[in-house]
Design an enzyme around this catalytic site. Structure first.
Site, PDB file in Angstrom:
ATOM      1  N   VAL A   1       0.862  -1.186   0.000  1.00 30.06           N
ATOM      2  CA  VAL A   1       0.000   0.000   0.000  1.00 30.06           C
ATOM      3  C   VAL A   1       0.892   1.227   0.000  1.00 30.06           C
ATOM      4  CG1 VAL A   1      -2.005   1.097   1.025  1.00 30.06           C
ATOM      5  CG2 VAL A   1      -1.486  -1.275   1.596  1.00 30.06           C
ATOM      6  N   LYS A   2       0.632   2.081  -0.953  1.00 27.12           N
ATOM      7  CA  LYS A   2       1.413   3.316  -1.054  1.00 27.12           C
ATOM      8  C   LYS A   2       0.614   4.434  -0.430  1.00 27.12           C
ATOM      9  CE  LYS A   2       3.517   6.152  -4.574  1.00 27.12           C
ATOM     10  NZ  LYS A   2       2.846   7.256  -5.224  1.00 27.12           N
TER      11      LYS A   2
END
Ligand code: FBP
Length: 267
Positions: A176-177
C-alpha cells in the site's frame, strides 16, 4: 494478501518503486525541472540503477519501451490513471486490464483508489477486478491509497492516511502506497493498520536532499518497507546520486547525511 506475492518487486523485503506516470497524472509541467526526463528512455535507463526494484508506468509507455528492458527491469503497469486536464470529484479511468499487463510482461500492477471520493464505490469494484486478475497471473498488487474527495476535510490527516493503509489490506493489496503522514509515529500507526500488507511512502513534491532522505529514514524506522517515488528522483539535476543515497538509506539503513556524503562517488 498472498505470502511473498511482492517478491518480484522487492529485495530483502524492501522496495524502491520508481514511479513515472506523471506525464498522464500531472502533464509536462513535471518534466520542466529536468527536461531530459520527458523522454521515457531516460527513466528506463534510471530504472536499471541497482536501487530500483520496480518501474511503474502506464500501458502506452510499457508497450513502447519495456521490450528493450525486460531483462533488466521489474515492470509495474499502472492500470488506472487520469489527466490533470479534467476537474471533478477524484476518480481514475481504468486504462488497462490485469490480463493485458501480464501480456506486457508485468511483475506487478499498480492501482489508485481514492477512498472518500464520491466515486469510491466504483473504484473499489474496479480494484476488485484488477486484484483478482493479478492473482491469476501471479503479479503483485500495489494500491496507491490516496483518500481524497468530498468525504474528507483533510486528506493529510495522519488518521486518514492510516485509514488508507487499512483499506489496502482489507481490499487485498500486497503493498500500500501512502503519503508520508508527517512523523515516524504516524507512519508506525499506518504500518500497524496495514498488518501483513507492506507500506511504502509516496515521494511527493521536490524537497531538499537531506529533508527528503530524513523522511525516508523515519518511514523505514517506523516499519515502512520503502517508497514509490517520482519527482524527488527525476526532477533532480543528478537523479543517479539520489538513487545511490536512497539505496543506502532503504537497504542498508544508512544515516541520510552519511549516505549523501558517499552518493555519486562510485560513478
Ligand atoms: P511522486 O513521488 O512524484 O509524488 O510520484 C508518486 C505519485 O504517486 C505518482 O505515481 C503520481 O503521478 C503522483 O504521485 C500523484 O501525485 P498526486 O497525489 O499529487 O496527484
Amino acid at each position: 494478501m498472498l505470502p511473498s506475492a511482492d517478491n518480484t518487486i522487492s529485495r530483502d523485503g524492501r522496495s524502491i518503486i520508481l514511479a513515472y506516470d506523471h506525464g498522464l497524472e500531472h502533464g509536462p509541467v513535471d518534466f520542466e525541472p529536468n527536461p531530459a526526463t520527458a523522454d521515457p528512455e531516460r527513466l528506463f535507463e534510471l530504472a536499471t540503477h541497482s536501487a530500483v526494484t520496480s518501474l511503474a508506468v502506464q500501458k502506452g509507455i510499457a508497450e513502447a519501451y519495456y521490450p528493450d528492458y525486460e531483462d533488466e527491469i521489474n515492470l509495474m503497469v499502472k492500470l488506472n490513471g487520469t489527466s490533470n486536464l479534467w476537474r471533478g470529484e477524484p476518480n481514475s479511468a481504468v486504462n488497462c486490464s490485469a490480463e493485458y499487463a501480464a501480456a506486457l510482461g508485468a511483475d506487478a500492477i499498480g492501482f489508485t483508489v481514492y477512498g472518500g471520493s464520491n466515486h469510491e464505490v466504483e473504484m473499489a469494484e474496479e480494484f476488485r477486478e484488477a486484484q483478482e486478475g493479478a492473482r491469476e497471473h501471479d503479479m503483485a498488487v500495489v494500491m496507491w491509497s490516496y483518500p481524497r474527495g468530498q468525504g474528507l476535510r483533510n486528506a493529510n490527516d495522519p488518521d486518514v492516511i492510516s485509514y488508507g493503509a487499512r483499506v489496502g489490506l482489507e481490499l487485498g493489496a500486497d503493498v500500500v502506497k501512502v503519503k508520508y503522514p508527517g512523523s515516524a509515529e504516524a507512519m508506525a500507526d499506518a504500518v500497524e493498520m496495514a498488518g501483513p500488507a507492506k507500506v511504502v511512502m509516496s515521494g511527493g513534491t521536490m524537497k531538499d536532499d537531506e529533508g527528503f532522505l530524513r523522511n525516508v529514514a523515519d518511514a523505514i524506522d517506523a516499519g515502512a518497507t520503502g517508497l514509490a517515488v517520482g519527482r524527488n528522483v527525476f526532477q533532480r539535476d543528478e537523479p543517479e546520486r539520489i538513487l545511490d543515497a536512497l539505496e543506502a538509506v532503504v537497504f542498508e539503513e544508512a544515516d541520510p547525511t552519511e549516505a549523501l556524503a558517499v552518493a555519486g562517488s562510485a560513478d
